[in-house]
Design an enzyme around this catalytic site. Structure first.
Site, PDB file in Angstrom:
ATOM      1  N   GLY A  11       0.839  -1.206   0.000  1.00  0.00           N
ATOM      2  CA  GLY A  11       0.000   0.000   0.000  1.00  0.00           C
ATOM      3  C   GLY A  11       0.867   1.246   0.000  1.00  0.00           C
ATOM      4  O   GLY A  11       1.904   1.266   0.653  1.00  0.00           O
ATOM      5  N   GLY A 114       4.763  -7.117   4.711  1.00  0.00           N
ATOM      6  CA  GLY A 114       4.830  -8.153   3.675  1.00  0.00           C
ATOM      7  C   GLY A 114       6.039  -7.932   2.783  1.00  0.00           C
ATOM      8  O   GLY A 114       6.777  -8.872   2.443  1.00  0.00           O
ATOM      9  N   ASP A 137       0.664   2.288   9.093  1.00  0.00           N
ATOM     10  CA  ASP A 137       0.284   1.456  10.247  1.00  0.00           C
ATOM     11  C   ASP A 137       1.310   1.526  11.392  1.00  0.00           C
ATOM     12  O   ASP A 137       0.991   1.145  12.518  1.00  0.00           O
ATOM     13  CB  ASP A 137       0.121  -0.014   9.820  1.00  0.00           C
ATOM     14  CG  ASP A 137      -0.913  -0.181   8.721  1.00  0.00           C
ATOM     15  OD1 ASP A 137      -1.707   0.747   8.494  1.00  0.00           O
ATOM     16  OD2 ASP A 137      -0.922  -1.248   8.075  1.00  0.00           O
ATOM     17  N   ARG A 172     -24.802  13.798  19.126  1.00  0.00           N
ATOM     18  CA  ARG A 172     -24.757  12.399  18.661  1.00  0.00           C
ATOM     19  C   ARG A 172     -23.509  11.676  19.167  1.00  0.00           C
ATOM     20  O   ARG A 172     -22.525  12.300  19.567  1.00  0.00           O
ATOM     21  CB  ARG A 172     -24.686  12.380  17.123  1.00  0.00           C
ATOM     22  CG  ARG A 172     -25.999  12.669  16.458  1.00  0.00           C
ATOM     23  CD  ARG A 172     -25.779  12.823  14.968  1.00  0.00           C
ATOM     24  NE  ARG A 172     -27.056  12.904  14.272  1.00  0.00           N
ATOM     25  CZ  ARG A 172     -27.186  13.352  13.029  1.00  0.00           C
ATOM     26  NH1 ARG A 172     -26.144  13.785  12.355  1.00  0.00           N
ATOM     27  NH2 ARG A 172     -28.373  13.376  12.466  1.00  0.00           N
ATOM     28  N   HIS A 181      -4.627  -1.788   9.938  1.00  0.00           N
ATOM     29  CA  HIS A 181      -4.590  -3.249   9.784  1.00  0.00           C
ATOM     30  C   HIS A 181      -4.685  -3.910  11.162  1.00  0.00           C
ATOM     31  O   HIS A 181      -5.648  -3.664  11.863  1.00  0.00           O
ATOM     32  CB  HIS A 181      -3.329  -3.646   9.009  1.00  0.00           C
ATOM     33  CG  HIS A 181      -3.393  -5.021   8.422  1.00  0.00           C
ATOM     34  ND1 HIS A 181      -4.509  -5.511   7.809  1.00  0.00           N
ATOM     35  CD2 HIS A 181      -2.473  -6.016   8.357  1.00  0.00           C
ATOM     36  CE1 HIS A 181      -4.286  -6.740   7.405  1.00  0.00           C
ATOM     37  NE2 HIS A 181      -3.057  -7.075   7.729  1.00  0.00           N
ATOM     38  N   GLU A 232      -9.771  -0.207  12.521  1.00  0.00           N
ATOM     39  CA  GLU A 232     -10.463  -1.139  11.614  1.00  0.00           C
ATOM     40  C   GLU A 232     -10.300  -2.590  12.086  1.00  0.00           C
ATOM     41  O   GLU A 232     -11.125  -3.434  11.792  1.00  0.00           O
ATOM     42  CB  GLU A 232      -9.946  -0.986  10.181  1.00  0.00           C
ATOM     43  CG  GLU A 232      -8.461  -1.302  10.022  1.00  0.00           C
ATOM     44  CD  GLU A 232      -7.948  -1.158   8.594  1.00  0.00           C
ATOM     45  OE1 GLU A 232      -8.749  -0.944   7.675  1.00  0.00           O
ATOM     46  OE2 GLU A 232      -6.715  -1.264   8.421  1.00  0.00           O
TER      47      GLU A 232
HETATM   48  O1  F6P Z   1      -1.059  -1.214   5.308  1.00  0.00           O
HETATM   49  C1  F6P Z   1      -1.624   0.003   4.993  1.00  0.00           C
HETATM   50  C2  F6P Z   1      -3.108  -0.093   4.888  1.00  0.00           C
HETATM   51  O2  F6P Z   1      -3.621   1.168   4.556  1.00  0.00           O
HETATM   52  C3  F6P Z   1      -3.829  -0.662   6.120  1.00  0.00           C
HETATM   53  O3  F6P Z   1      -3.963   0.288   7.133  1.00  0.00           O
HETATM   54  C4  F6P Z   1      -5.110  -1.129   5.517  1.00  0.00           C
HETATM   55  O4  F6P Z   1      -5.680  -2.158   6.283  1.00  0.00           O
HETATM   56  C5  F6P Z   1      -4.684  -1.636   4.168  1.00  0.00           C
HETATM   57  O5  F6P Z   1      -3.479  -0.980   3.852  1.00  0.00           O
HETATM   58  C6  F6P Z   1      -5.666  -1.370   3.054  1.00  0.00           C
HETATM   59  O6  F6P Z   1      -5.210  -2.042   1.936  1.00  0.00           O
HETATM   60  P1  F6P Z   1      -5.631  -1.741   0.438  1.00  0.00           P
HETATM   61  O7  F6P Z   1      -5.022  -0.424   0.046  1.00  0.00           O
HETATM   62  O8  F6P Z   1      -5.051  -2.863  -0.335  1.00  0.00           O
HETATM   63  O9  F6P Z   1      -7.108  -1.668   0.421  1.00  0.00           O
END
Ligand code: F6P
Length: 358
Positions: A11, A114, A137, A172, A181, A232
């Site tokens: 990413g 990765g 991250d 609210r 991640h 997330e």
């Molecule tokens: O690793 C960076 C990140 O933005 C994470 O925070 C997120 O879970 C993931 O990549 C999203 O991946 P993609 O861009 O493949 O949707």
């Protein structure tokens, strides 16, 4: 002639171009015309397919503030790297072939977790590799900070700031879902900086009743709104305690677009208070790097160029106690830097009344 390849993988994030610029400038400064830099297109995919181009010094000018990556990127899962696909491509052999074809002395690889596993594998396969820690991250082992992280914290904090005004007007509950991640760094930092009342991160599984109690207590004390910063990857205690396979299934079968919507539903049911979800998503990875990310990527880039000049291969440039140091790749690969649940940041947050739902 020295020949260096550069690739960005996984990413994207803010600061990739400024890091690339740092490497290139460091190399041109030392070697002058005696260095050739090859830009590998779209990460490992370009190395597998032999897609690369000889860069010119001017390619690296004017990119300090530019978001994204001038080289392009892609996700090439590490677990599939040694799997021969239906087109019979041996990816590892192809990467080694193209490295040799470019007559590279070294490959500079910018990426996250990765990416580092594959970089380490290539190093073990005999390629000369140096790496730079990239990801919003902030979960790469061996470095106190990754580049992209602080820029993403700025954006997520800005989102929480904006949500604050509308949450106040309407009385609210609002959930801002942050990326990250499996790590809670981004949510933790943005949550604190944005004044969230509840912060839920994967490292601290939450009890929904504790979250609800916290919101009810705020209402009782006269506060008309509440803000939650939710990662997330946040996970309830109930699911966290399940055996691995069952846990995976429970997450996959969730009836909501993401965990925040489930939490919002549960809060609304229990409190009767209108609850909304905001997901800034990839917005957090976009745009220009902030000053801090420009500052550290320039240092990481210069340090990577130094490693290449000294032929010190098989290292990542890490930031440890404010200093850029080489960290052995085989120590970095395959490890995740999670938020330590007993860290001072969390203690301080709890001291001022922020709930982590535990
Ligand atoms: O690793 C960076 C990140 O933005 C994470 O925070 C997120 O879970 C993931 O990549 C999203 O991946 P993609 O861009 O493949 O949707």
């Amino acid at each position: 002639m020295k020949r260096v390849g550069i690739l960005t993988s996984g990413g994207d994030c803010q600061g990739l171009n400024s890091a690339i610029r740092g490497i290139a400038k460091g190399l041109y400064e030392y070697y002058g015309k005696k260095v050739e830099i090859y830009g590998i297109i779209d990460g490992y995919r370009g190395l597998i397919n032999g897609e690369y181009r000889l860069m010119k010094p001017e390619d690296f000018s004017g990119i300090l503030t530019r978001g994204g990556t001038i080289l392009g990127t892609s996700r090439q899962p590490f677990k599939l790297m040694r799997v021969i696909d239906e087109s019979s491509v041996d990816k590892v052999a192809e990467m080694k072939k193209h490295y040799a074809e470019m007559k590279l002395d070294c490959l500079a690889i910018l990426g996250g977790n990765g990416t580092h596993k594959t970089a380490n594998m290539l190093s073990e396969e005999g390629l000369n590799v140096v790496t730079l820690p990239k990801t919003i991250d902030n979960d790469i082992w061996g470095t106190d900070v990754t580049f992209g992280f602080q820029s993403a914290v700025d954006i997520a904090t800005h989102v929480i700031d904006c949500i604050h005004t509308t949450a106040t007007s309407h009385g609210r509950v609002f959930i801002v879902e942050c990326m990250g991640h499996k790590a809670g760094w981004l949510t933790l930092h943005a949550g604190i900086a944005g004044g969230a009342d509840v912060i839920l991160i994967p490292e601290i599984p939450y009890d929904i009743n504790k979250v609800i109690d916290c919101i009810k207590a705020r209402t009782k004390s006269g506060k008309t709104f509440s803000i939650l910063a939710v990662a997330e990857g946040a996970i309830s205690k109930e699911i966290a305690e399940m055996p691995k396979k069952q846990k995976k299934e429970a997450i996959a079968n969730m009836m909501y677009p993401s965990i925040s919507y489930k939490i919002a539903h549960e809060i609304e049911e229990a409190t009767g208070q209108e609850t909304r979800v905001t997901v800034p998503g990839h917005f957090q990875r976009g745009g220009s790097p902030n000053a801090y990310d420009r500052f550290i990527t320039t240092q990481f880039g210069a340090a990577a160029a130094k490693l290449i000049i000294k032929e010190k291969y098989g290292f990542m440039t890490g930031m440890v106690n404010g200093k850029v140091v080489p960290v052995p790749l085989n120590e970095v690969a395959g490890k995740l830097k999670e938020v330590p649940t007993n860290c001072k940041i969390i203690k301080a947050a709890k001291d001022i009344g922020i709930s982590f739902g535990d």
